[in-house]
Motif scaffolding. Structure first.
Motif, PDB file in Angstrom:
ATOM      1  N   ARG A  60     -13.449   1.630   8.311  1.00 27.13           N
ATOM      2  CA  ARG A  60     -12.034   1.395   8.574  1.00 27.13           C
ATOM      3  C   ARG A  60     -11.338   0.949   7.286  1.00 27.13           C
ATOM      4  N   ILE A  61     -10.275   1.655   6.935  1.00 29.35           N
ATOM      5  CA  ILE A  61      -9.534   1.376   5.706  1.00 29.35           C
ATOM      6  C   ILE A  61      -8.145   0.881   6.060  1.00 29.35           C
ATOM      7  N   LEU A  62      -7.745  -0.224   5.456  1.00 29.43           N
ATOM      8  CA  LEU A  62      -6.373  -0.711   5.558  1.00 29.43           C
ATOM      9  C   LEU A  62      -5.632  -0.285   4.299  1.00 29.43           C
ATOM     10  N   LEU A  63      -4.633   0.583   4.461  1.00 27.38           N
ATOM     11  CA  LEU A  63      -3.877   1.140   3.339  1.00 27.38           C
ATOM     12  C   LEU A  63      -2.502   0.492   3.311  1.00 27.38           C
ATOM     13  N   ILE A  64      -2.243  -0.315   2.267  1.00 27.99           N
ATOM     14  CA  ILE A  64      -0.959  -1.014   2.123  1.00 27.99           C
ATOM     15  C   ILE A  64      -0.205  -0.372   0.958  1.00 27.99           C
ATOM     16  N   GLU A  65       0.770   0.451   1.283  1.00 24.39           N
ATOM     17  CA  GLU A  65       1.495   1.248   0.292  1.00 24.39           C
ATOM     18  C   GLU A  65       2.902   1.523   0.830  1.00 24.39           C
ATOM     19  N   ASP A  66       3.938   1.227   0.037  1.00 20.57           N
ATOM     20  CA  ASP A  66       5.308   1.386   0.531  1.00 20.57           C
ATOM     21  C   ASP A  66       5.862   2.799   0.347  1.00 20.57           C
ATOM     22  N   ASP A  67       5.277   3.580  -0.547  1.00 19.07           N
ATOM     23  CA  ASP A  67       5.732   4.955  -0.751  1.00 19.07           C
ATOM     24  C   ASP A  67       5.263   5.799   0.440  1.00 19.07           C
ATOM     25  N   ARG A  84      -5.651   2.450   8.889  1.00 15.65           N
ATOM     26  CA  ARG A  84      -4.503   1.710   9.395  1.00 15.65           C
ATOM     27  C   ARG A  84      -3.528   1.572   8.235  1.00 15.65           C
ATOM     28  N   GLU A  85      -2.247   1.786   8.503  1.00 13.27           N
ATOM     29  CA  GLU A  85      -1.239   1.842   7.449  1.00 13.27           C
ATOM     30  C   GLU A  85      -0.262   0.671   7.547  1.00 13.27           C
ATOM     31  N   ALA A  86       0.178   0.211   6.362  1.00 13.32           N
ATOM     32  CA  ALA A  86       1.224  -0.801   6.288  1.00 13.32           C
ATOM     33  C   ALA A  86       2.127  -0.460   5.111  1.00 13.32           C
ATOM     34  N   ALA A  87       3.451  -0.604   5.333  1.00 10.83           N
ATOM     35  CA  ALA A  87       4.417  -0.278   4.288  1.00 10.83           C
ATOM     36  C   ALA A  87       4.874  -1.512   3.514  1.00 10.83           C
ATOM     37  N   THR A  88       4.535  -2.691   3.991  1.00 13.63           N
ATOM     38  CA  THR A  88       4.935  -3.928   3.323  1.00 13.63           C
ATOM     39  C   THR A  88       3.749  -4.874   3.227  1.00 13.63           C
ATOM     40  N   GLY A  89       3.875  -5.861   2.354  1.00 13.78           N
ATOM     41  CA  GLY A  89       2.818  -6.842   2.212  1.00 13.78           C
ATOM     42  C   GLY A  89       2.632  -7.678   3.462  1.00 13.78           C
ATOM     43  N   ASN A  90       3.745  -8.071   4.099  1.00 13.99           N
ATOM     44  CA  ASN A  90       3.649  -8.880   5.313  1.00 13.99           C
ATOM     45  C   ASN A  90       2.956  -8.124   6.439  1.00 13.99           C
ATOM     46  N   ASP A  91       3.303  -6.844   6.593  1.00 12.05           N
ATOM     47  CA  ASP A  91       2.646  -6.042   7.621  1.00 12.05           C
ATOM     48  C   ASP A  91       1.161  -5.894   7.324  1.00 12.05           C
ATOM     49  N   GLY A  92       0.834  -5.713   6.050  1.00 14.77           N
ATOM     50  CA  GLY A  92      -0.567  -5.577   5.675  1.00 14.77           C
ATOM     51  C   GLY A  92      -1.357  -6.839   5.969  1.00 14.77           C
ATOM     52  N   LEU A  93      -0.771  -7.989   5.673  1.00 15.71           N
ATOM     53  CA  LEU A  93      -1.454  -9.256   5.943  1.00 15.71           C
ATOM     54  C   LEU A  93      -1.647  -9.462   7.433  1.00 15.71           C
ATOM     55  N   ALA A 118     -10.737  -4.042   9.583  1.00 14.11           N
ATOM     56  CA  ALA A 118     -10.849  -3.217   8.375  1.00 14.11           C
ATOM     57  C   ALA A 118     -12.140  -3.553   7.659  1.00 14.11           C
ATOM     58  N   ASP A 119     -12.684  -2.557   6.972  1.00 10.65           N
ATOM     59  CA  ASP A 119     -13.878  -2.757   6.153  1.00 10.65           C
ATOM     60  C   ASP A 119     -13.536  -2.799   4.671  1.00 10.65           C
ATOM     61  N   LEU A 120     -12.340  -2.318   4.323  1.00 13.77           N
ATOM     62  CA  LEU A 120     -11.910  -2.277   2.924  1.00 13.77           C
ATOM     63  C   LEU A 120     -10.386  -2.150   2.897  1.00 13.77           C
ATOM     64  N   VAL A 121      -9.773  -2.715   1.853  1.00 14.44           N
ATOM     65  CA  VAL A 121      -8.317  -2.665   1.706  1.00 14.44           C
ATOM     66  C   VAL A 121      -7.962  -1.895   0.443  1.00 14.44           C
ATOM     67  N   VAL A 122      -7.045  -0.942   0.577  1.00 15.87           N
ATOM     68  CA  VAL A 122      -6.437  -0.269  -0.572  1.00 15.87           C
ATOM     69  C   VAL A 122      -5.026  -0.813  -0.678  1.00 15.87           C
ATOM     70  N   LEU A 123      -4.705  -1.438  -1.798  1.00 12.87           N
ATOM     71  CA  LEU A 123      -3.485  -2.244  -1.914  1.00 12.87           C
ATOM     72  C   LEU A 123      -2.655  -1.842  -3.124  1.00 12.87           C
ATOM     73  N   ASP A 124      -1.413  -1.460  -2.864  1.00  9.22           N
ATOM     74  CA  ASP A 124      -0.477  -1.164  -3.944  1.00  9.22           C
ATOM     75  C   ASP A 124       0.061  -2.473  -4.507  1.00  9.22           C
ATOM     76  N   ILE A 125       0.234  -2.546  -5.823  1.00 10.16           N
ATOM     77  CA  ILE A 125       0.762  -3.771  -6.426  1.00 10.16           C
ATOM     78  C   ILE A 125       2.268  -3.887  -6.209  1.00 10.16           C
ATOM     79  N   MET A 126       2.994  -2.778  -6.319  1.00 10.61           N
ATOM     80  CA  MET A 126       4.448  -2.805  -6.202  1.00 10.61           C
ATOM     81  C   MET A 126       4.863  -2.597  -4.748  1.00 10.61           C
ATOM     82  N   LEU A 127       5.164  -3.691  -4.050  1.00  6.63           N
ATOM     83  CA  LEU A 127       5.579  -3.642  -2.656  1.00  6.63           C
ATOM     84  C   LEU A 127       6.991  -4.208  -2.532  1.00  6.63           C
ATOM     85  N   PRO A 128       7.738  -3.828  -1.491  1.00  2.00           N
ATOM     86  CA  PRO A 128       9.141  -4.223  -1.415  1.00  2.00           C
ATOM     87  C   PRO A 128       9.393  -5.679  -1.053  1.00  2.00           C
TER      88      PRO A 128
END
Length: 228
Positions: free
Chosen positions: A4-11, A30-39, A47-57
């Motif tokens: 299970r991958i948690l993908l936190i990316e606003d694009d 599982r997808e999140a467009a914001t940092g708060n949603d990802g948290l 989730a077993d792993l998180v893919v995290l974008d640095i630039m979030l809104p």
């Protein structure tokens, strides 16, 4: 069971592309467009792993990473802007396990994810050796924890793997190419400073003003000094 991958990316376009590709490779995303949603999703522990974008809104991705590290030891792969070395350095200091620059090749991302998950699976399934003490450090393989003078040292999964390899060969030189393969599960490529950054973080966490216990052997690799 699917990983299970948690993908936190606003694009939205990139997030959709990566999610579709990861789904096609057998992951549950599982997808999140914001940092708060990802948290919020990370709190569910699904989730077993998180893919995290640095630039979030809303929250900077590095702050998201800090909050994740308070709660979990899940492996985290950062998505960083190409050329932003400062972000990558800070990311490793905060607790990232790996990074990949944007725009990223989905196949490379999958390879990084699989390498990180293999390390976790190997540690969970393999019966490790008993606690090992070397100088002021004690390593508890069953807990995957390191103690210095009986105080816990907060290490990322990747930092722990690197330290384990170096200590298991204390007094000998471990070549960078070997250390990269054994600890990070991938080949060392030109201009990749990931390993150097992790070693720098280990020194910062373990050294107490004295000369570093992890020596750089120029042109070869690293060596963990045996205590006198």
């Amino acid at each position: 069971m699917q990983d299970r991958i948690l993908l936190i990316e606003d694009d939205e376009e990139l997030r959709g592309l990566l999610a579709r590709y990861l789904n096609g490779q057998g992951f549950v995303v599982r997808e999140a467009a914001t940092g708060n949603d990802g948290l919020a999703l990370a709190q569910d522990e699904l989730a077993d792993l998180v893919v995290l974008d640095i630039m979030l809104p809303d929250i900077n991705g590095l702050d998201v990473l800090r909050q994740l590290r308070y709660r979990t030891r899940l492996p985290v792969i950062l998505l960083t802007a190409r050329g932003e070395e400062t972000d990558r350095i800070v990311g490793f200091e905060v607790g990232a396990d790996d990074y990949i620059p944007k725009p990223c090749n989905p196949r490379e991302l999958v390879a990084r994810i699989q390498a990180a998950l293999r390390r976790v699976a190997w540690d969970q399934e393999t019966e490790g050796p008993r606690a090992q003490t070397i100088g002021d450090l004690r390593i508890e393989p069953d807990e995957r924890r390191v103690y210095q003078d009986d105080q816990p040292v907060e290490l990322t999964a990747t930092e722990y793997e690197i330290l384990q390899v170096l200590i298991s060969r204390a007094g000998s030189v471990v070549r960078k190419t070997d250390l990269m393969q054994w600890a990070l599960g991938r080949r060392l490529t030109p201009h990749d400073r990931t390993l150097d950054m992790h070693v720098s973080n280990l020194r910062r966490k373990l050294d107490k003003g004295e000369s570093s216990r992890i020596e750089t052997i120029r042109g070869l690799g690293y060596s963990y000094r045996r205590p006198a």
